[in-house]
Design an enzyme around this catalytic site. Structure first.
Site, mmCIF file in Angstrom:
data_model
loop_
_atom_site.group_PDB
_atom_site.id
_atom_site.type_symbol
_atom_site.label_atom_id
_atom_site.label_comp_id
_atom_site.label_asym_id
_atom_site.label_seq_id
_atom_site.Cartn_x
_atom_site.Cartn_y
_atom_site.Cartn_z
ATOM 1 N N ASP A 13 0.746 -1.229 0.253
ATOM 2 C CA ASP A 13 0.121 0.020 -0.170
ATOM 3 C C ASP A 13 0.692 1.257 0.135
ATOM 4 O OD1 ASP A 13 -2.161 -1.830 0.520
ATOM 5 O OD2 ASP A 13 -2.082 -1.805 2.665
ATOM 6 N N LYS A 16 2.053 2.319 -5.188
ATOM 7 C CA LYS A 16 2.322 1.443 -6.701
ATOM 8 C C LYS A 16 2.158 2.031 -7.225
ATOM 9 C CE LYS A 16 2.628 -2.674 -4.208
ATOM 10 N NZ LYS A 16 2.421 -2.833 -3.050
ATOM 11 N N GLY A 40 -4.448 -4.404 -4.085
ATOM 12 C CA GLY A 40 -5.529 -3.550 -4.617
ATOM 13 C C GLY A 40 -4.727 -1.885 -4.606
ATOM 14 N N HIS A 41 -5.062 -2.175 -6.278
ATOM 15 C CA HIS A 41 -4.399 -0.759 -6.942
ATOM 16 C C HIS A 41 -4.823 0.069 -6.730
ATOM 17 C CE1 HIS A 41 -0.531 -3.758 -8.438
ATOM 18 N NE2 HIS A 41 -0.994 -3.592 -7.199
ATOM 19 N N GLN A 222 1.575 -6.120 -3.123
ATOM 20 C CA GLN A 222 1.840 -5.759 -1.210
ATOM 21 C C GLN A 222 3.329 -5.488 -1.088
ATOM 22 O OE1 GLN A 222 1.694 -9.101 -3.171
ATOM 23 N NE2 GLN A 222 -0.683 -8.254 -2.630
HETATM 24 P P1 IMP Z 1 -2.311 -12.693 2.164
HETATM 25 O O1 IMP Z 1 -2.100 -12.568 1.359
HETATM 26 O O2 IMP Z 1 -4.355 -12.932 1.910
HETATM 27 O O3 IMP Z 1 -2.668 -14.080 2.550
HETATM 28 O O4 IMP Z 1 -2.772 -11.493 3.394
HETATM 29 C C1 IMP Z 1 -1.347 -12.103 4.317
HETATM 30 C C2 IMP Z 1 -0.300 -10.973 5.062
HETATM 31 O O5 IMP Z 1 -0.308 -9.838 3.992
HETATM 32 C C3 IMP Z 1 -1.891 -10.114 5.705
HETATM 33 O O6 IMP Z 1 -1.019 -9.810 6.377
HETATM 34 C C4 IMP Z 1 -2.641 -9.213 4.525
HETATM 35 O O7 IMP Z 1 -2.935 -7.758 4.946
HETATM 36 C C5 IMP Z 1 -1.170 -8.955 3.423
HETATM 37 N N1 IMP Z 1 -1.521 -8.168 2.378
HETATM 38 C C6 IMP Z 1 -1.967 -8.828 1.063
HETATM 39 N N2 IMP Z 1 -1.844 -8.254 0.198
HETATM 40 C C7 IMP Z 1 -1.242 -7.163 0.583
HETATM 41 C C8 IMP Z 1 -1.391 -5.795 0.267
HETATM 42 O O8 IMP Z 1 -2.283 -5.677 -1.532
HETATM 43 N N3 IMP Z 1 -1.336 -4.209 0.542
HETATM 44 C C9 IMP Z 1 -1.381 -4.671 2.100
HETATM 45 N N4 IMP Z 1 -1.367 -5.333 2.960
HETATM 46 C C10 IMP Z 1 -1.890 -7.077 1.868
#
Ligand code: IMP
Length: 432
Positions: A13, A16, A40-41, A222
């Site tokens: 977040d 990007k 989420g972009h 991420q």
């Molecule tokens: P998962 O990717 O859904 O398995 O989540 C694993 C961890 O990564 C969690 O703490 C999520 O909140 C975090 N996470 C996954 N995708 C994002 C993102 O796009 N932005 C911020 N945190 C993310």
């Protein structure tokens, strides 16, 4: 032609999507190489907020937009996103999907929730998009790939194996199992049919583009500290968000990558669980959350907020060979009387300047801060004046802040973003 990678230096977040959107104008192809709908972009184009989860941000400039082999794709959700993109007038024919990418199935999403529930107080705080369970199947060599959605026999065989295993897991979690091979086969073959003309051998395609002098932008999802190897394990996502992921997840050789842009938010945020040394649990944290609109694009969860942390960003620079920084959301900090930046951690009385590999240590570190003074909040008109005149300077206190970051990281800041809109960015600012 060389390729460029954009990746987040913190916990995701960082903005990007916006930087990719701005830069993608100069590229022919934009590739996403890991993750899936957990990302989420968010983009603001002419006051319209557009959020993509699978589709690379390059689509809004009608660039070839590739979902690389390292991604995990949820077909019905991708189809919905493509429909939306097409409603906005973007050319969805430009969307190409790797035949090798793995498929997120509905049981993966269920399992993501069951696993989280079973972890109790040790939950990861996942986005519940089925990302972890899909990568588990990929690594177990039982995963369903996009190309399987084009081959009834192969899909049927894989589903039969999968459903047997998954039924056992549902029993373990004491949950009713509702899937049948026939129903899933019918539904997913249909998605395959809808997506078939987008599916390609993306590694061959991207390499061909590079060899023919096209410019390729690899868009990370991420952030570095959610990387499954180098992040704050186990509070991480299930893919390699670091530079290696860009290479395996797209299928290009490392020598093509000449520029690695690290996106750094001027403060730090994190969604989900896990250590966060500079987190502010007081009013300042709330103020950052409100001013910065820090709510998750995928889950709408409030993001945890804290001061900027140069220890994590410097570690990200070293791990990824980051060549330059794009700093985002400097507008959010503008009005603060006092701004802090972590420049080291104290651990057992010693000062360290890298992220410790032990999660237990990362949970214990105490940040050492350097203090700065906020800068005057500028109107769009004032920002525009700075942008137009190469000789005009950024506000003095912001310059002090940026100069310090450059000196600490030993790389230049090549973009300063001061709002969500496409034009709210200064490229190649004069900082020195
Ligand atoms: P998962 O990717 O859904 O398995 O989540 C694993 C961890 O990564 C969690 O703490 C999520 O909140 C975090 N996470 C996954 N995708 C994002 C993102 O796009 N932005 C911020 N945190 C993310």
């Amino acid at each position: 032609m060389p390729a460029t990678v954009i990746l987040g230096t913190q916990f995701g977040d960082e903005g990007k999507g916006k930087v990719t959107d701005v830069l993608s104008d100069k590229y022919d192809v934009v590739v996403r190489y890991q993750g899936g709908a957990n990302a989420g972009h968010t983009l603001f184009i002419e006051n319209t907020k557009i959020a993509f989860h699978h589709i690379p941000s390059g689509i809004v400039r009608n660039k070839i937009s590739i979902l690389g082999n390292g991604m995990v794709i949820n077909p019905p959700q991708l189809i919905k996103e493509m429909d939306e993109a097409s409603k906005y007038g973007f050319k969805t024919d430009n969307i190409k999907i790797s035949r090798k990418a793995n498929v997120v199935m509905p049981y993966h999403k269920d399992l993501d929730s069951f696993e989280e529930l079973s972890r109790g107080n040790n939950k990861v705080g996942t986005t519940k998009q089925g990302i972890g369970p899909t990568y588990i199947d990929k690594v177990a060599r039982t995963g369903i790939r996009m190309e399987d959605l084009l081959n009834k026999e192969s899909l049927s065989e894989k589903l039969s194996t999968q459903l047997k295993i998954k039924r056992g897991l549902y029993n373990l979690y004491e949950q009713p199992f509702k899937y049948t091979v026939n129903e899933l086969l019918k539904e997913y073959m249909n998605y395959g049919k809808i997506l078939s003309h987008h599916m390609i051998d993306s590694d061959v395609y991207i390499n061909d583009m590079l060899m023919h002098g096209k410019r390729v932008l690899l868009e990370g999802a991420q952030g570095v500290f959610l990387d499954v190897d180098h992040g704050t394990y186990p509070y991480v996502t299930s893919s390699n968000t670091t530079i290696g992921g860009a290479i395996t997840g797209s299928g290009i050789a490392p020598q093509y990558i000449k520029r690695v842009i690290g996106i750094m938010k001027a403060y730090t945020t994190r969604v989900g669980e896990g250590p966060f040394p500079t987190e502010l649990k007081d009013g300042i944290g709330i103020e950052l959350q409100k001013k910065g609109h820090e709510f998750g694009t995928t889950t709408n969860r409030p993001r945890r907020c804290g001061w900027g942390d140069l220890v994590i960003v410097k570690t990200a620079v070293i791990l990824n060979g980051i060549t330059d920084i794009a700093i985002t959301k400097v507008d959010t900090l503008a009005d603060f009387d006092e701004i802090k930046l972590a420049v080291a951690y104290k651990l057992d009385g010693e000062e360290i300047t890298h992220v410790p590999s032990s999660i237990k240590d990362m949970e214990r570190v105490v940040p050492v801060y350097k203090k700065f003074t906020g800068w005057k909040e500028l109107t769009d008109k004032e920002w525009n004046a700075i942008k137009k005149n190469k000789n005009s300077k950024l506000p003095k206190n912001l310059l002090i802040y940026l100069k310090f970051i450059e000196k600490y990281l030993q790389i230049p800041i090549k973009a300063v973003s001061y709002g969500p809109k496409r034009d709210q960015i200064i490229l190649n600012p004069s900082i020195r």
